[in-house]
Design a protein around this motif. Structure first.
Motif, PDB file in Angstrom:
ATOM      1  N   GLU A 135      -4.001  -3.767  15.980  1.00  0.00           N
ATOM      2  CA  GLU A 135      -2.939  -2.951  15.394  1.00  0.00           C
ATOM      3  C   GLU A 135      -1.919  -3.837  14.680  1.00  0.00           C
ATOM      4  O   GLU A 135      -1.408  -3.482  13.622  1.00  0.00           O
ATOM      5  N   GLU A 136      -1.627  -5.000  15.244  1.00  0.00           N
ATOM      6  CA  GLU A 136      -0.676  -5.926  14.619  1.00  0.00           C
ATOM      7  C   GLU A 136      -1.189  -6.388  13.250  1.00  0.00           C
ATOM      8  O   GLU A 136      -0.432  -6.422  12.279  1.00  0.00           O
ATOM      9  N   GLU A 137      -2.466  -6.737  13.171  1.00  0.00           N
ATOM     10  CA  GLU A 137      -3.061  -7.142  11.896  1.00  0.00           C
ATOM     11  C   GLU A 137      -3.038  -5.994  10.892  1.00  0.00           C
ATOM     12  O   GLU A 137      -2.804  -6.190   9.707  1.00  0.00           O
ATOM     13  N   ASN A 138      -3.275  -4.786  11.384  1.00  0.00           N
ATOM     14  CA  ASN A 138      -3.230  -3.606  10.528  1.00  0.00           C
ATOM     15  C   ASN A 138      -1.825  -3.393   9.972  1.00  0.00           C
ATOM     16  O   ASN A 138      -1.650  -3.107   8.788  1.00  0.00           O
ATOM     17  N   GLU A 139      -0.814  -3.558  10.807  1.00  0.00           N
ATOM     18  CA  GLU A 139       0.572  -3.399  10.366  1.00  0.00           C
ATOM     19  C   GLU A 139       0.942  -4.443   9.314  1.00  0.00           C
ATOM     20  O   GLU A 139       1.616  -4.125   8.335  1.00  0.00           O
ATOM     21  N   LYS A 140       0.488  -5.669   9.498  1.00  0.00           N
ATOM     22  CA  LYS A 140       0.761  -6.722   8.506  1.00  0.00           C
ATOM     23  C   LYS A 140       0.100  -6.379   7.176  1.00  0.00           C
ATOM     24  O   LYS A 140       0.703  -6.529   6.113  1.00  0.00           O
ATOM     25  N   LEU A 162      -0.716  -3.400   6.094  1.00  0.00           N
ATOM     26  CA  LEU A 162       0.000  -2.257   5.521  1.00  0.00           C
ATOM     27  C   LEU A 162       1.281  -2.695   4.819  1.00  0.00           C
ATOM     28  O   LEU A 162       1.619  -2.182   3.748  1.00  0.00           O
ATOM     29  N   ALA A 163       1.980  -3.643   5.411  1.00  0.00           N
ATOM     30  CA  ALA A 163       3.219  -4.138   4.803  1.00  0.00           C
ATOM     31  C   ALA A 163       2.932  -4.794   3.453  1.00  0.00           C
ATOM     32  O   ALA A 163       3.674  -4.596   2.487  1.00  0.00           O
ATOM     33  N   GLU A 170       2.023  -2.013   0.958  1.00  0.00           N
ATOM     34  CA  GLU A 170       3.219  -1.286   0.525  1.00  0.00           C
ATOM     35  C   GLU A 170       4.046  -2.112  -0.449  1.00  0.00           C
ATOM     36  O   GLU A 170       4.566  -1.594  -1.440  1.00  0.00           O
ATOM     37  N   LEU A 212      -8.115  -1.972   5.014  1.00  0.00           N
ATOM     38  CA  LEU A 212      -7.545  -0.821   5.711  1.00  0.00           C
ATOM     39  C   LEU A 212      -8.579   0.253   6.000  1.00  0.00           C
ATOM     40  O   LEU A 212      -8.562   0.845   7.074  1.00  0.00           O
ATOM     41  N   THR A 235      -9.448   1.744   9.705  1.00  0.00           N
ATOM     42  CA  THR A 235      -9.356   3.162  10.012  1.00  0.00           C
ATOM     43  C   THR A 235     -10.654   3.648  10.631  1.00  0.00           C
ATOM     44  O   THR A 235     -10.649   4.371  11.616  1.00  0.00           O
TER      45      THR A 235
END
Length: 68
Positions: A25-30, A32-33, A36, A60, A64
């Motif tokens: 999840e941490e890698e996914n958040e990075k 996504l940032a 964006e 991504l 998912t």
């Protein structure tokens, strides 16, 4: 004027952001940032577009599928 893909600039972007296969999840958040940031940037370069496409279509989506 024809734009030319600059491999050196792309290499710099890859070094800066270090995209990789998303496993947490941490890698996914990075990721996504980064997406964006690139998504809202006006006049993205060809190299930035390439990184954006890489993350969106190969990073991504796989995260998912794996997590969802």
């Amino acid at each position: 004027m024809t734009l030319t893909f600059n491999s050196e600039k792309y290499k710099e972007l890859l070094t800066k952001y270090q995209p990789k296969l998303i496993k947490t999840e941490e890698e996914n958040e990075k990721a996504l940032a980064i997406v964006e940031e690139l998504m809202h940037r006006n006049n993205r370069t060809l190299e930035e577009n390439e990184l954006y496409e890489l993350l969106v279509h190969h990073g991504l989506n796989k995260a998912t599928i794996k997590n969802g």
